[in-house]
Design a protein around this motif. Structure first.
Motif, PDB file in Angstrom:
ATOM      1  N   LEU A 181      49.981  50.237  61.697  1.00 29.34           N
ATOM      2  CA  LEU A 181      51.218  50.463  61.067  1.00 29.34           C
ATOM      3  C   LEU A 181      52.140  49.904  61.905  1.00 29.34           C
ATOM      4  CD1 LEU A 181      52.467  52.201  59.162  1.00 29.34           C
ATOM      5  CD2 LEU A 181      52.602  54.090  60.534  1.00 29.34           C
ATOM      6  N   HIS A 182      52.318  48.801  61.678  1.00 22.08           N
ATOM      7  CA  HIS A 182      53.474  47.720  62.291  1.00 22.08           C
ATOM      8  C   HIS A 182      54.004  47.125  61.224  1.00 22.08           C
ATOM      9  CE1 HIS A 182      50.075  44.853  62.437  1.00 22.08           C
ATOM     10  NE2 HIS A 182      49.371  45.574  63.326  1.00 22.08           N
ATOM     11  N   GLU A 183      55.030  46.133  61.652  1.00 19.29           N
ATOM     12  CA  GLU A 183      55.995  45.419  60.569  1.00 19.29           C
ATOM     13  C   GLU A 183      54.887  44.262  60.122  1.00 19.29           C
ATOM     14  OE1 GLU A 183      59.772  42.501  60.300  1.00 19.29           O
ATOM     15  OE2 GLU A 183      58.988  43.164  62.148  1.00 19.29           O
ATOM     16  N   ASP A 184      53.951  43.698  60.530  1.00 21.22           N
ATOM     17  CA  ASP A 184      53.090  42.814  60.041  1.00 21.22           C
ATOM     18  C   ASP A 184      52.221  43.389  59.161  1.00 21.22           C
ATOM     19  OD1 ASP A 184      54.085  40.855  62.029  1.00 21.22           O
ATOM     20  OD2 ASP A 184      52.869  41.828  63.397  1.00 21.22           O
ATOM     21  N   GLY A 185      51.851  44.844  59.476  1.00 18.67           N
ATOM     22  CA  GLY A 185      50.615  45.672  58.646  1.00 18.67           C
ATOM     23  C   GLY A 185      51.472  46.059  57.385  1.00 18.67           C
ATOM     24  N   ILE A 186      52.475  46.138  57.645  1.00 19.31           N
ATOM     25  CA  ILE A 186      53.160  46.757  56.290  1.00 19.31           C
ATOM     26  C   ILE A 186      53.473  45.899  55.246  1.00 19.31           C
ATOM     27  CG2 ILE A 186      55.887  47.814  55.533  1.00 19.31           C
ATOM     28  CD1 ILE A 186      55.777  49.477  58.329  1.00 19.31           C
ATOM     29  N   LEU A 187      54.269  44.739  55.842  1.00 21.12           N
ATOM     30  CA  LEU A 187      54.425  43.525  54.971  1.00 21.12           C
ATOM     31  C   LEU A 187      53.025  42.928  54.196  1.00 21.12           C
ATOM     32  CD1 LEU A 187      57.233  41.804  56.934  1.00 21.12           C
ATOM     33  CD2 LEU A 187      57.425  43.258  54.879  1.00 21.12           C
ATOM     34  N   HIS A 188      51.888  43.012  55.281  1.00 20.16           N
ATOM     35  CA  HIS A 188      50.779  42.434  54.492  1.00 20.16           C
ATOM     36  C   HIS A 188      49.994  43.500  53.533  1.00 20.16           C
ATOM     37  CE1 HIS A 188      46.796  40.680  54.617  1.00 20.16           C
ATOM     38  NE2 HIS A 188      46.113  41.920  54.506  1.00 20.16           N
ATOM     39  N   ASN A 189      50.168  44.734  53.771  1.00 24.87           N
ATOM     40  CA  ASN A 189      49.870  45.804  52.730  1.00 24.87           C
ATOM     41  C   ASN A 189      50.797  45.528  51.245  1.00 24.87           C
ATOM     42  OD1 ASN A 189      48.621  48.310  52.104  1.00 24.87           O
ATOM     43  ND2 ASN A 189      50.664  48.944  51.685  1.00 24.87           N
ATOM     44  N   LEU A 190      52.054  45.169  51.434  1.00 22.05           N
ATOM     45  CA  LEU A 190      52.843  45.168  50.201  1.00 22.05           C
ATOM     46  C   LEU A 190      52.536  43.724  49.575  1.00 22.05           C
ATOM     47  CD1 LEU A 190      56.290  46.013  51.453  1.00 22.05           C
ATOM     48  CD2 LEU A 190      54.862  47.334  50.057  1.00 22.05           C
ATOM     49  N   PHE A 191      52.211  42.744  50.461  1.00 19.97           N
ATOM     50  CA  PHE A 191      51.823  41.464  49.824  1.00 19.97           C
ATOM     51  C   PHE A 191      50.410  41.625  49.070  1.00 19.97           C
ATOM     52  CE2 PHE A 191      49.187  37.639  50.422  1.00 19.97           C
ATOM     53  CZ  PHE A 191      49.931  36.623  49.624  1.00 19.97           C
ATOM     54  N   MET A 192      49.412  42.212  49.774  1.00 19.03           N
ATOM     55  CA  MET A 192      48.051  42.439  49.088  1.00 19.03           C
ATOM     56  C   MET A 192      48.225  43.267  47.748  1.00 19.03           C
ATOM     57  SD  MET A 192      46.019  40.703  50.881  1.00 19.03           S
ATOM     58  CE  MET A 192      44.550  41.044  50.410  1.00 19.03           C
ATOM     59  N   ARG A 193      49.055  44.210  47.878  1.00 20.38           N
ATOM     60  CA  ARG A 193      49.191  45.049  46.749  1.00 20.38           C
ATOM     61  C   ARG A 193      49.854  44.357  45.554  1.00 20.38           C
ATOM     62  NH1 ARG A 193      48.338  50.087  46.337  1.00 20.38           N
ATOM     63  NH2 ARG A 193      50.382  50.677  44.993  1.00 20.38           N
ATOM     64  N   TYR A 194      50.617  43.663  45.902  1.00 23.44           N
ATOM     65  CA  TYR A 194      51.647  42.748  45.010  1.00 23.44           C
ATOM     66  C   TYR A 194      50.967  41.585  44.204  1.00 23.44           C
ATOM     67  CZ  TYR A 194      55.602  39.882  43.115  1.00 23.44           C
ATOM     68  OH  TYR A 194      56.241  39.497  42.142  1.00 23.44           O
ATOM     69  N   SER A 195      50.104  40.805  45.165  1.00 28.27           N
ATOM     70  CA  SER A 195      49.483  39.753  44.501  1.00 28.27           C
ATOM     71  C   SER A 195      48.144  40.051  43.933  1.00 28.27           C
ATOM     72  CB  SER A 195      49.100  38.725  45.723  1.00 28.27           C
ATOM     73  OG  SER A 195      48.206  39.377  46.957  1.00 28.27           O
ATOM     74  N   ILE A 196      47.403  40.997  44.175  1.00 32.44           N
ATOM     75  CA  ILE A 196      46.045  41.350  43.852  1.00 32.44           C
ATOM     76  C   ILE A 196      45.194  40.164  43.186  1.00 32.44           C
ATOM     77  CG2 ILE A 196      44.888  42.759  41.743  1.00 32.44           C
ATOM     78  CD1 ILE A 196      46.581  44.460  43.799  1.00 32.44           C
ATOM     79  N   GLU A 197      45.428  39.021  44.155  1.00 29.63           N
ATOM     80  CA  GLU A 197      44.410  38.037  43.952  1.00 29.63           C
ATOM     81  C   GLU A 197      44.535  37.119  42.747  1.00 29.63           C
ATOM     82  OE1 GLU A 197      40.320  38.567  45.116  1.00 29.63           O
ATOM     83  OE2 GLU A 197      41.025  40.016  46.679  1.00 29.63           O
ATOM     84  N   ASN A 198      45.788  37.272  42.024  1.00 30.50           N
ATOM     85  CA  ASN A 198      46.021  36.614  40.849  1.00 30.50           C
ATOM     86  C   ASN A 198      47.241  36.757  40.618  1.00 30.50           C
ATOM     87  OD1 ASN A 198      46.339  38.575  38.983  1.00 30.50           O
ATOM     88  ND2 ASN A 198      44.073  38.964  39.097  1.00 30.50           N
ATOM     89  N   ASP A 199      48.067  35.937  39.508  1.00 31.51           N
ATOM     90  CA  ASP A 199      49.253  36.194  38.874  1.00 31.51           C
ATOM     91  C   ASP A 199      49.484  37.118  37.587  1.00 31.51           C
ATOM     92  OD1 ASP A 199      50.499  34.900  41.089  1.00 31.51           O
ATOM     93  OD2 ASP A 199      50.032  32.724  40.421  1.00 31.51           O
ATOM     94  N   ASP A 200      48.290  37.646  37.431  1.00 31.19           N
ATOM     95  CA  ASP A 200      48.311  38.435  36.001  1.00 31.19           C
ATOM     96  C   ASP A 200      49.518  39.429  36.296  1.00 31.19           C
ATOM     97  OD1 ASP A 200      47.997  39.741  33.855  1.00 31.19           O
ATOM     98  OD2 ASP A 200      46.058  40.436  34.269  1.00 31.19           O
TER      99      ASP A 200
END
Length: 191
Positions: free
Chosen positions: A76-95
């Motif tokens: 729970l730090h800035e890097d972890g929060i932004l990484h979490n949002l990135f991982m949820r948003y990208s979902i390994e594809n652009d669908d």
């Protein structure tokens, strides 16, 4: 210094002291006595020499794929929060149909503006699915926040407030429209 093995998930600290520098989530692709090969969350591959192994830190398991509520993040730090949002948003594809733009932080909803219409996200069926559910029972969504406010307004017979904030172009007006769309639907006051 972290001893990493192939397949481990780690943080890679490639910061240079800049204002927007962050550690990046990565997976160890190969590790030997001389250097460690990482695949960053962005897909880029980097080689980290042994003398820079202090830039590799262990990632908590909750940060690997992301979670619905960031209160549950072990990192729970800035890097972890932004990484979490990135991982949820990208979902390994652009669908755009699998893109996850909403994430909770407790009872706060964080939205990542996709700058496009996400099919199926705001349909009448979606509104129906979020009716009369407690916050956290359904995936994060602006309709869940709307339903929560409506529930407490009716239960307590008291006004409720939803604060919608963000920078210019963040989607505050669209979010307000969606909140009102849900409230109109559940109250039976369609326009």
């Amino acid at each position: 210094m972290v001893l990493a093995n192939a397949g481990d998930h780690v943080w890679y600290d490639n910061t240079t002291g800049g204002e927007f520098d962050l550690m990046v989530g990565a997976t160890v692709k190969a590790a030997d006595a001389g250097q460690t090969q990482l695949v960053l969350a962005t897909g880029e591959e980097v080689w980290v020499p042994q003398d820079e192994n202090s830039k590799i830190k262990t990632m908590h398991p909750s940060s690997i794929t992301g979670c619905d509520d960031m209160i549950g993040l072990g990192d729970l730090h800035e890097d972890g929060i932004l990484h979490n949002l990135f991982m949820r948003y990208s979902i390994e594809n652009d669908d755009r149909q699998t893109m996850i733009i909403y994430t909770y932080t407790g009872s706060i909803l964080v939205a990542v503006n996709p700058y496009c219409l996400v099919p199926g996200l705001y349909t009448p069926e979606t509104i129906e699915s979020y009716k009369q559910h407690k916050l956290g029972e359904m995936p994060p969504h602006v309709f869940a926040i709307s339903d929560n406010a409506y529930y407490y307004m009716r239960r307590d017979k008291a006004n409720q407030c939803c604060v919608i904030s963000g920078e210019s172009g963040a989607g505050k007006t669209e979010t307000t429209k969606l909140l009102l769309q849900f409230l109109a639907a559940v109250s039976g006051q369609h326009s």
